[in-house]
Design a protein around this motif. Structure first.
Motif, short mmCIF file in Angstrom:
data_model
loop_
_atom_site.label_atom_id
_atom_site.label_comp_id
_atom_site.label_asym_id
_atom_site.label_seq_id
_atom_site.Cartn_x
_atom_site.Cartn_y
_atom_site.Cartn_z
N ALA A 173 0.83 -1.21 0.00
CA ALA A 173 0.00 0.00 0.00
C ALA A 173 0.87 1.26 0.00
O ALA A 173 0.55 2.24 -0.70
CB ALA A 173 -0.93 -0.01 1.21
N PHE A 174 1.95 1.25 0.78
CA PHE A 174 2.87 2.40 0.77
C PHE A 174 3.40 2.66 -0.63
O PHE A 174 3.41 3.80 -1.12
CB PHE A 174 4.06 2.15 1.71
CG PHE A 174 3.72 2.10 3.18
CD1 PHE A 174 2.54 2.64 3.66
CD2 PHE A 174 4.58 1.50 4.09
CE1 PHE A 174 2.22 2.59 5.00
CE2 PHE A 174 4.28 1.44 5.43
CZ PHE A 174 3.09 1.99 5.88
N PHE A 175 3.85 1.60 -1.29
CA PHE A 175 4.42 1.76 -2.63
C PHE A 175 3.35 2.17 -3.64
O PHE A 175 3.65 2.91 -4.60
CB PHE A 175 5.12 0.48 -3.07
CG PHE A 175 6.43 0.24 -2.40
CD1 PHE A 175 7.50 1.12 -2.58
CD2 PHE A 175 6.63 -0.86 -1.57
CE1 PHE A 175 8.72 0.91 -1.95
CE2 PHE A 175 7.85 -1.08 -0.94
CZ PHE A 175 8.89 -0.19 -1.14
N ALA A 176 2.12 1.72 -3.46
CA ALA A 176 1.03 2.13 -4.35
C ALA A 176 0.78 3.63 -4.21
O ALA A 176 0.56 4.33 -5.21
CB ALA A 176 -0.24 1.34 -4.04
N ILE A 177 0.82 4.12 -2.98
CA ILE A 177 0.70 5.57 -2.76
C ILE A 177 1.86 6.30 -3.42
O ILE A 177 1.69 7.35 -4.05
CB ILE A 177 0.65 5.88 -1.25
CG1 ILE A 177 -0.64 5.32 -0.63
CG2 ILE A 177 0.76 7.38 -0.99
CD1 ILE A 177 -0.66 5.37 0.88
N GLY A 178 3.06 5.72 -3.30
CA GLY A 178 4.23 6.31 -3.95
C GLY A 178 4.08 6.38 -5.45
O GLY A 178 4.53 7.34 -6.09
N PHE A 179 3.45 5.37 -6.05
CA PHE A 179 3.20 5.38 -7.50
C PHE A 179 2.36 6.60 -7.88
O PHE A 179 2.69 7.33 -8.82
CB PHE A 179 2.48 4.09 -7.91
CG PHE A 179 1.89 4.14 -9.29
CD1 PHE A 179 2.70 4.00 -10.42
CD2 PHE A 179 0.53 4.35 -9.48
CE1 PHE A 179 2.16 4.07 -11.69
CE2 PHE A 179 -0.02 4.40 -10.75
CZ PHE A 179 0.80 4.26 -11.86
N VAL A 180 1.28 6.82 -7.16
CA VAL A 180 0.39 7.95 -7.48
C VAL A 180 1.10 9.28 -7.28
O VAL A 180 1.04 10.18 -8.14
CB VAL A 180 -0.89 7.88 -6.62
CG1 VAL A 180 -1.76 9.12 -6.85
CG2 VAL A 180 -1.67 6.61 -6.92
#
Length: 509
Positions: free
Chosen positions: A477-484
């Motif tokens: 989830a952290f990395f998904a936020i980083g993607f956005v």
């Protein structure tokens, strides 16, 4: 070809920036620049691996010195507190005093603190030594990165240098696990501290012979109120999250410090808009690429502990790996990260820019985390553990090398230290927050799994696996936020590389 002052590039307006001085010679090329990279790399590796190398030695140190389980966390926390809270001050001191001098003092102090810790005869002595390591590391890390920034100004050579440096910064934690395991298993836990003397002596000899002063002519003045606000604020933030690892979030020492730290950092941000000589000039952080890079380092720092921390637990507690075997298991990840970092900065970023590269790294890292949730008690290393770690290594290489390069690209000489410190601060604070959050979530998941079940060894093992899977999901989830975040913030197209031509800053892009 676009001719733009460096500080104007950062904010869109502002005074003309001085080109980097001190380390750049002969058209921006230092005669010993690749040897300097080796010296800086050794120093950076020492600082980064020290955040994890002691973790492996903790059980042996605890048995030797006789401190309790409750006190054990302070061996790690003391380092993180001093390092995280003093980084911005350390970066500004490098700008004020001179990067070479601060680099050498940081090395000498770190070595002395390591010797003190290795010779510790009590718990208190070891904690003091770890705090001193963190304090001198806060001088050393930003000075090292700013020296790299001002030494490599040619775009192609800068890409190679930052690819190597980014790989070192990213894999240092894994190297620390391996080295800590070897030293603890075959020598003694004290060598996890004494080994720093070898790194420091080599780097000091090289630094004293090769480095130039690196002090800009237009030195900034020290922003004392800003220094106090940000140092105390970061201390409170790091302490609050560290305390959350062993205490409830409702504990006053957790939420109280977090609330105080947040308030102090808000006041610090306000003060920086009014201070005559701000500690962290807004021109440093308001550039889109630079701001996106700081956020990328913060998010990656939080998320990557899902690999280094919980995969370490899984390998040792479920698959019954020894400390040395655990460290060896991370080597494929390290190799992929090094290769990815170098290829990214030399080939991908100059051609495509950061906008597709860093978000791609975030997606790969998130996918690797989701893949790791499938691990169970019957999983094997070759078939189930290594493949997602290879993907993780590639993704982290894309993130770290690119973010570190753009976070310091085009920065004025008198801001190089504090800009470099922001890179380290982002990663350190992100790591502290990520560790605390993931530990809490994992512990809660294990407790929930055990409710209503007989606590047999098999059930306890499955509870541990459930807790690790929870940590992996949240890391994803952290990395998904980083993607956005990085997809939105980074500018499209190749970065505007900085070159020094005469007395003007020239951007090619």
């Amino acid at each position: 070809m676009e001719h733009t002052p460096a500080s104007a590039e950062s904010t869109g307006s502002g005074p003309r920036s001085a080109p980097p001085t001190g380390a750049a010679h002969a058209g921006g090329r230092h005669e010993h620049r690749w040897l300097i990279l080796a010296v800086i790399g050794i120093a950076q590796l020492m600082v980064v691996l020290d955040a994890t190398i002691v973790n492996i030695a903790l059980p042996s140190a605890q048995a030797d010195l006789g401190f309790s389980d409750g006190n054990r966390q302070w061996i790690v926390t003391a380092y993180a507190l001093a390092f995280g809270s003093l980084l911005l001050l350390g970066g500004r001191i490098a700008d004020l005093v001179g990067r070479k001098a601060v680099f050498l003092v940081g090395l000498a102090g770190f070595a002395a603190a390591s010797a003190l810790g290795g010779a510790a005869t009590s718990f208190g002595m070891l904690v003091v030594a770890r705090a001193l390591q963190g304090a001198f590391g806060a001088l050393l890390a930003p000075a090292a990165l700013s020296l790299l920034t001002t030494t490599f100004t040619d775009p192609k050579e800068r890409a190679k240098a930052f690819g190597i440096y980014g790989a070192i910064a990213g894999v240092g934690g894994a190297v620390g696990l391996l080295l800590g395991g070897v030293l603890t298993e075959y020598l003694d836990w004290r060598w996890c501290l004494y080994v720093n003397l070898i790194f420091a002596v080599v780097a000091m000899i090289g630094g004293a012979r090769l480095l130039h002063g690196g002090r800009p002519a237009d030195r900034p003045r020290l922003d004392v109120p800003g220094t106090v606000l940000v140092t105390v604020g970061l201390f409170c933030i790091v302490y609050g999250f560290s305390n959350a690892e062993t205490h409830a979030w409702g504990d006053v020492l957790t939420w109280g410090f977090l609330l105080a730290g947040g308030a102090l950092l808000i006041v610090f941000a306000w003060w920086q808009t009014r201070a005559p000589h701000p500690l962290l000039p807004l021109r440093v952080v308001l550039d889109r690429d630079r701001g996106a890079s700081y956020l990328a380092m913060f998010i990656a720092g939080a998320g990557m502990f899902g690999v280094f921390l919980f995969l370490t637990y899984y390998l040792q507690q479920v698959l019954r790996y020894s400390p040395v075997s655990t460290g060896v298991a991370f080597l494929p990840l390290v190799a992929c990260m090094i290769a990815s970092s170098i290829f990214t900065t030399n080939v991908l970023v100059p051609r495509y820019g950061a906008k597709p590269i860093v978000p791609l790294g975030m997606i790969l890292a998130a996918a690797a985390m989701v893949w790791l949730t499938a691990l169970d008690a019957e999983s094997t290393y070759a078939a189930h553990v290594m493949p997602p770690t290879l993907v993780q290594g590639i993704g982290m290489g894309l993130i770290f090398a690119t973010a570190m390069n753009l976070a310091t690209s085009g920065i004025a000489a008198h801001d190089a230290g504090v800009a470099s410190a922001m890179v380290n601060t982002s990663q350190q604070v992100g790591g502290s927050i990520g560790t605390a959050l993931l530990n809490t979530l994992a512990t809660t998941a294990a407790a929930n799994y055990l409710v209503g079940k007989e606590p047999t060894p098999q059930v306890k093992a499955q509870a541990a696996i459930e807790s690790y899977a929870t940590a992996y999901w949240w890391s994803a989830a952290f990395f998904a936020i980083g993607f956005v975040v990085t997809l939105v913030l980074y500018r499209p197209g190749p970065p505007r590389h900085l070159a020094v031509v005469g007395e003007s800053a020239v951007h090619v892009g």
